[in-house]
Design a protein around this motif. Structure first.
Motif, short mmCIF file in Angstrom:
data_model
loop_
_atom_site.label_atom_id
_atom_site.label_comp_id
_atom_site.label_asym_id
_atom_site.label_seq_id
_atom_site.Cartn_x
_atom_site.Cartn_y
_atom_site.Cartn_z
N ASP A 195 27.28 -58.80 62.56
CA ASP A 195 26.26 -58.47 61.99
C ASP A 195 25.08 -57.93 63.00
N VAL A 196 23.97 -57.33 62.41
CA VAL A 196 22.90 -56.89 63.33
C VAL A 196 21.59 -57.34 62.59
N GLN A 197 20.58 -57.61 63.47
CA GLN A 197 19.38 -58.17 62.83
C GLN A 197 18.29 -56.93 63.29
N LEU A 198 17.66 -56.50 62.05
CA LEU A 198 16.85 -55.34 62.34
C LEU A 198 15.43 -55.50 61.72
N SER A 199 14.42 -54.82 62.21
CA SER A 199 13.11 -54.91 61.65
C SER A 199 13.14 -53.94 60.32
N ASP A 200 13.75 -52.76 60.35
CA ASP A 200 13.90 -51.79 59.58
C ASP A 200 15.23 -51.77 58.93
N ALA A 252 16.03 -47.93 57.79
CA ALA A 252 16.25 -47.07 58.91
C ALA A 252 17.53 -47.38 59.37
N GLY A 253 17.95 -48.55 59.64
CA GLY A 253 19.33 -49.16 60.08
C GLY A 253 20.40 -48.48 59.14
N LYS A 254 20.38 -48.39 57.90
CA LYS A 254 21.14 -47.79 57.08
C LYS A 254 21.39 -46.42 57.25
N GLU A 274 21.77 -40.10 70.19
CA GLU A 274 20.51 -39.43 70.64
C GLU A 274 19.96 -38.73 69.74
N ARG A 275 20.56 -37.86 68.95
CA ARG A 275 20.12 -37.16 67.99
C ARG A 275 19.25 -37.75 66.90
N LEU A 276 19.70 -39.03 66.59
CA LEU A 276 19.29 -39.97 65.72
C LEU A 276 17.98 -40.81 66.07
N GLY A 277 17.56 -40.73 67.41
CA GLY A 277 16.60 -41.21 67.93
C GLY A 277 17.00 -42.75 68.90
N GLY A 278 18.17 -42.80 69.05
CA GLY A 278 18.64 -43.98 69.73
C GLY A 278 18.74 -43.43 71.33
N GLN A 291 22.19 -47.64 72.32
CA GLN A 291 21.10 -48.42 71.44
C GLN A 291 20.85 -47.61 70.27
N ASP A 292 20.67 -48.26 69.26
CA ASP A 292 20.41 -47.73 68.01
C ASP A 292 18.89 -47.22 68.15
N ASP A 293 18.12 -46.83 67.06
CA ASP A 293 16.87 -46.34 67.14
C ASP A 293 15.96 -47.38 67.20
#
Length: 267
Positions: free
Chosen positions: A13-18, A21-23, A230-234, A252-254
């Motif tokens: 699993d991943v812990q995200l602030s948003d 946005a992660g979805k 990269e296109r998605l902001g990562g 890295q994700d965004d």
């Protein structure tokens, strides 16, 4: 019979602030769909099968990162082995509804991982296929202590690949990587049975860089996945490169969570 052998990686699993946005990010990258999980979480599905979870951070100080969980049929006994082997508990065993019991621990080098004792949810319903988990490895500066720890706690059987440099993380010179593969107890150790591994954080990295687990996902097109990130902001931490087991990249994700993708070679 349990879906996962003792000590096998069974969940990420991943812990995200948003969370939303992660979805959007992982939905487009891996083609995942989502359903509401327990609490501020979303279960990720690939072809309708569970592959991971995204969770909203409850505290902004929590790291934004992917975490891996290892299967156990006796979480209390696993916790006792962790403490005896020099690890520390981050979260003592706690029930996750009717799904199972989880705990989080740190190895002697500080890398954090989870334990999962299944009840209603075994773990992955799909792996080693595009859009799903395929591999995990810990990066550490405490090689001797960490090797002994995982072999004592999980019963892993080692295979050293110091010459071949089978895999590598950000900035790794794969021809010189010191790498150990882990196979489960009761199997013949080697690349064909390996479920994870250990690499070394070299002096090429900043001294403040902590130990960590790197989670890999199988993709059909490594280069295409890197371009999509990269296109998605990562960001691309390690551009696509070839290894004996296919073609990989570290990304890295965004929101800053690091993960790797692996395109398996065409048979």
């Amino acid at each position: 019979m349990a879906a996962f052998a003792q000590s096998a990686p069974c969940w990420v699993d991943v812990q995200l602030s948003d969370l939303e946005a992660g979805k959007r990010f992982y939905g487009e990258l891996f083609g995942w769909t989502f359903r509401a999980g327990e609490g501020p979480r979303a279960d990720a599905l690939s072809d309708g099968k569970l592959v991971a979870a995204l969770a909203a951070k409850r505290d902004g100080r929590m790291p934004t990162e992917w975490g891996v969980y290892f299967a156990t049929d006796d979480i209390a006994a696993s916790v006792a082995r962790i403490r005896a082997a020099g690890g520390q508990m981050i979260t003592d065993p706690v029930r996750a509804g009717d799904a199972g019991v989880l705990a989080q621990a740190a190895d002697p080098g500080g890398a954090v991982f989870g334990l999962w004792q299944a009840d209603g949810r075994e773990g992955f319903e799909k792996q080693n296929e595009p859009g799903s988990f395929c591999w995990t490895e810990v990066y550490t500066r405490e090689k001797e202590r960490v090797d002994a720890f995982y072999e004592e706690v999980f019963g892993f059987l080692p295979t050293d690949l110091a010459e071949s440099g089978a895999v590598g993380g950000p900035g790794t010179d794969e021809s010189r990587v010191d790498f150990r593969m882990w196979s489960l107890a009761g199997t013949e150790p080697g690349p064909d049975t390996a479920v994870g591994g250990r690499s070394v954080i070299t002096d090429a990295f900043p001294a403040v860089m902590p130990s960590y687990f790197l989670t890999y996902f199988t993709v059909a097109d490594c280069d295409g996945s890197a371009a999509t990130v990269e296109r998605l902001g990562g960001r691309i931490s390690a551009p696509p490169f070839d290894i004996p087991y296919g073609r990989m990249a570290v990304l890295q994700d965004d929101q800053g969570a690091v993960f790797a993708v692996l395109q398996e070679p065409v048979a």
